[in-house]
Design a protein around this motif. Sequence first.
Motif, mmCIF file in Angstrom:
data_model
loop_
_atom_site.group_PDB
_atom_site.id
_atom_site.type_symbol
_atom_site.label_atom_id
_atom_site.label_comp_id
_atom_site.label_asym_id
_atom_site.label_seq_id
_atom_site.Cartn_x
_atom_site.Cartn_y
_atom_site.Cartn_z
ATOM 1 N N HIS A 92 3.201 24.525 -3.010
ATOM 2 C CA HIS A 92 3.309 23.790 -1.743
ATOM 3 C C HIS A 92 2.828 22.363 -1.944
ATOM 4 O O HIS A 92 1.763 22.136 -2.526
ATOM 5 N N THR A 93 3.621 21.421 -1.459
ATOM 6 C CA THR A 93 3.224 20.016 -1.467
ATOM 7 C C THR A 93 3.354 19.498 -0.048
ATOM 8 O O THR A 93 4.432 19.582 0.549
ATOM 9 N N PHE A 94 2.249 18.980 0.494
ATOM 10 C CA PHE A 94 2.288 18.455 1.849
ATOM 11 C C PHE A 94 2.019 16.958 1.814
ATOM 12 O O PHE A 94 0.980 16.514 1.334
ATOM 13 N N TYR A 95 2.994 16.200 2.325
ATOM 14 C CA TYR A 95 2.878 14.746 2.361
ATOM 15 C C TYR A 95 2.360 14.325 3.735
ATOM 16 O O TYR A 95 3.121 14.210 4.695
ATOM 17 N N GLY A 96 1.067 14.132 3.845
ATOM 18 C CA GLY A 96 0.472 13.694 5.093
ATOM 19 C C GLY A 96 0.387 12.184 5.142
ATOM 20 O O GLY A 96 0.713 11.486 4.178
ATOM 21 N N ARG A 97 -0.069 11.662 6.266
ATOM 22 C CA ARG A 97 -0.241 10.223 6.415
ATOM 23 C C ARG A 97 -1.476 9.784 5.631
ATOM 24 O O ARG A 97 -2.599 10.025 6.014
ATOM 25 N N GLY A 98 -1.228 9.160 4.492
ATOM 26 C CA GLY A 98 -2.330 8.676 3.671
ATOM 27 C C GLY A 98 -2.941 9.712 2.740
ATOM 28 O O GLY A 98 -3.908 9.415 2.033
ATOM 29 N N GLY A 157 0.809 -1.214 0.000
ATOM 30 C CA GLY A 157 0.000 0.000 0.000
ATOM 31 C C GLY A 157 0.840 1.262 0.000
ATOM 32 O O GLY A 157 0.572 2.197 -0.765
ATOM 33 N N SER A 158 1.864 1.286 0.851
ATOM 34 C CA SER A 158 2.739 2.458 0.932
ATOM 35 C C SER A 158 3.519 2.656 -0.361
ATOM 36 O O SER A 158 3.682 3.787 -0.834
ATOM 37 N N LEU A 159 3.985 1.554 -0.944
ATOM 38 C CA LEU A 159 4.751 1.646 -2.189
ATOM 39 C C LEU A 159 3.874 2.171 -3.325
ATOM 40 O O LEU A 159 4.300 3.017 -4.112
ATOM 41 N N ILE A 160 2.656 1.655 -3.417
ATOM 42 C CA ILE A 160 1.730 2.110 -4.461
ATOM 43 C C ILE A 160 1.409 3.595 -4.279
ATOM 44 O O ILE A 160 1.428 4.376 -5.232
ATOM 45 N N PHE A 161 1.126 3.974 -3.033
ATOM 46 C CA PHE A 161 0.777 5.369 -2.744
ATOM 47 C C PHE A 161 1.923 6.318 -3.097
ATOM 48 O O PHE A 161 1.707 7.369 -3.715
ATOM 49 N N LYS A 162 3.142 5.959 -2.718
ATOM 50 C CA LYS A 162 4.299 6.803 -3.015
ATOM 51 C C LYS A 162 4.533 6.905 -4.516
ATOM 52 O O LYS A 162 4.832 7.991 -5.036
ATOM 53 N N GLN A 163 4.385 5.787 -5.222
ATOM 54 C CA GLN A 163 4.593 5.794 -6.663
ATOM 55 C C GLN A 163 3.551 6.646 -7.369
ATOM 56 O O GLN A 163 3.869 7.446 -8.257
ATOM 57 N N LYS A 164 2.302 6.508 -6.955
ATOM 58 C CA LYS A 164 1.226 7.288 -7.574
ATOM 59 C C LYS A 164 1.364 8.774 -7.251
ATOM 60 O O LYS A 164 1.015 9.629 -8.074
ATOM 61 N N THR A 165 1.892 9.084 -6.078
ATOM 62 C CA THR A 165 2.134 10.482 -5.715
ATOM 63 C C THR A 165 3.202 11.083 -6.620
ATOM 64 O O THR A 165 3.052 12.215 -7.113
ATOM 65 N N LYS A 166 4.282 10.339 -6.860
ATOM 66 C CA LYS A 166 5.344 10.813 -7.752
ATOM 67 C C LYS A 166 4.804 11.045 -9.162
ATOM 68 O O LYS A 166 5.113 12.053 -9.805
ATOM 69 N N GLU A 167 4.016 10.097 -9.649
ATOM 70 C CA GLU A 167 3.437 10.234 -10.985
ATOM 71 C C GLU A 167 2.502 11.445 -11.051
ATOM 72 O O GLU A 167 2.479 12.175 -12.046
ATOM 73 N N PHE A 168 1.754 11.657 -9.975
ATOM 74 C CA PHE A 168 0.813 12.772 -9.939
ATOM 75 C C PHE A 168 1.547 14.109 -9.948
ATOM 76 O O PHE A 168 1.117 15.060 -10.600
ATOM 77 N N GLU A 169 2.638 14.204 -9.213
ATOM 78 C CA GLU A 169 3.412 15.450 -9.180
ATOM 79 C C GLU A 169 3.916 15.801 -10.579
ATOM 80 O O GLU A 169 3.877 16.972 -10.980
ATOM 81 N N LYS A 170 4.353 14.793 -11.319
ATOM 82 C CA LYS A 170 4.813 15.029 -12.688
ATOM 83 C C LYS A 170 3.650 15.473 -13.567
ATOM 84 O O LYS A 170 3.783 16.383 -14.388
ATOM 85 N N GLU A 171 2.497 14.834 -13.376
ATOM 86 C CA GLU A 171 1.301 15.195 -14.144
ATOM 87 C C GLU A 171 0.864 16.621 -13.830
ATOM 88 O O GLU A 171 0.504 17.388 -14.730
ATOM 89 N N PHE A 172 0.913 16.986 -12.564
ATOM 90 C CA PHE A 172 0.508 18.308 -12.119
ATOM 91 C C PHE A 172 1.357 19.378 -12.804
ATOM 92 O O PHE A 172 0.839 20.376 -13.311
ATOM 93 N N SER A 173 2.661 19.151 -12.816
ATOM 94 C CA SER A 173 3.580 20.105 -13.452
ATOM 95 C C SER A 173 3.427 20.099 -14.969
ATOM 96 O O SER A 173 3.484 21.157 -15.613
#
Length: 208
Positions: free
Chosen positions: A85-91, A61-77
């Motif tokens: 501002h990017t805030f990495y909260g728990r979940g 779950g953590s690995l999937i979440f981190k990977q999807k977050t990285k992909e999303f940041e690239k998509e956002f840019s």
Amino acid sequence: MEEKVQKTNILYLLGYILGPAAIAAASIGLGALCFPKGGTGAVITFMIIPLIAVAWWIFAGSLIFKQKTKEFEKEFSAKGYKRNHTFYGRGKTVVLDIEQGTVGLVFFWNPFQTYILPASRVEKAWVDDGKMGAGFMEGSSRVSFLFIIDGIKVRVDTFTSNQRFRMDDKHILTGISKADMMVKNIEEAKKNSKSSSKSAKSTEKTTK
């Protein structure tokens, strides 16, 4: 129709929780049926496969979440937004483009559905210092910033602990400072989003 924010994908949640348990149970059952006398097959079905299933349940779950977050940041840019501002909260991951009034969201229990939304859809945002007790018992073990978007309440922790700290403790004060900063940023993005919306409507009327 505007897509509503969904923090949890029920199918993903059930699959994530029940899938490994089902695989482990099926493997053990297969081992009992096919390898009653032991051997390599028994080791694989009774130990290795169940251990892999447990490891998946703990870490995937953590690995999937981190990977999807990285992909999303690239998509956002890539879509022309600035990650002010990017805030990495728990979940939860919250990304803000304050200037363009845009908020991006990724949720642990719905990682395959990410959101890029106008901050004007945020109804309100506030800080929760988690204060409990009174007198010498007063303290907190959790500080968060919260906001409501599309009628859904999103809580993002800026500090958590399994023990209670005094309200003047540096951990609590730092958590409050982070939460307060994010609330101010969300409110500013919301204001800019509304201004952009009004400007767009005005231009549309003028064109007509």
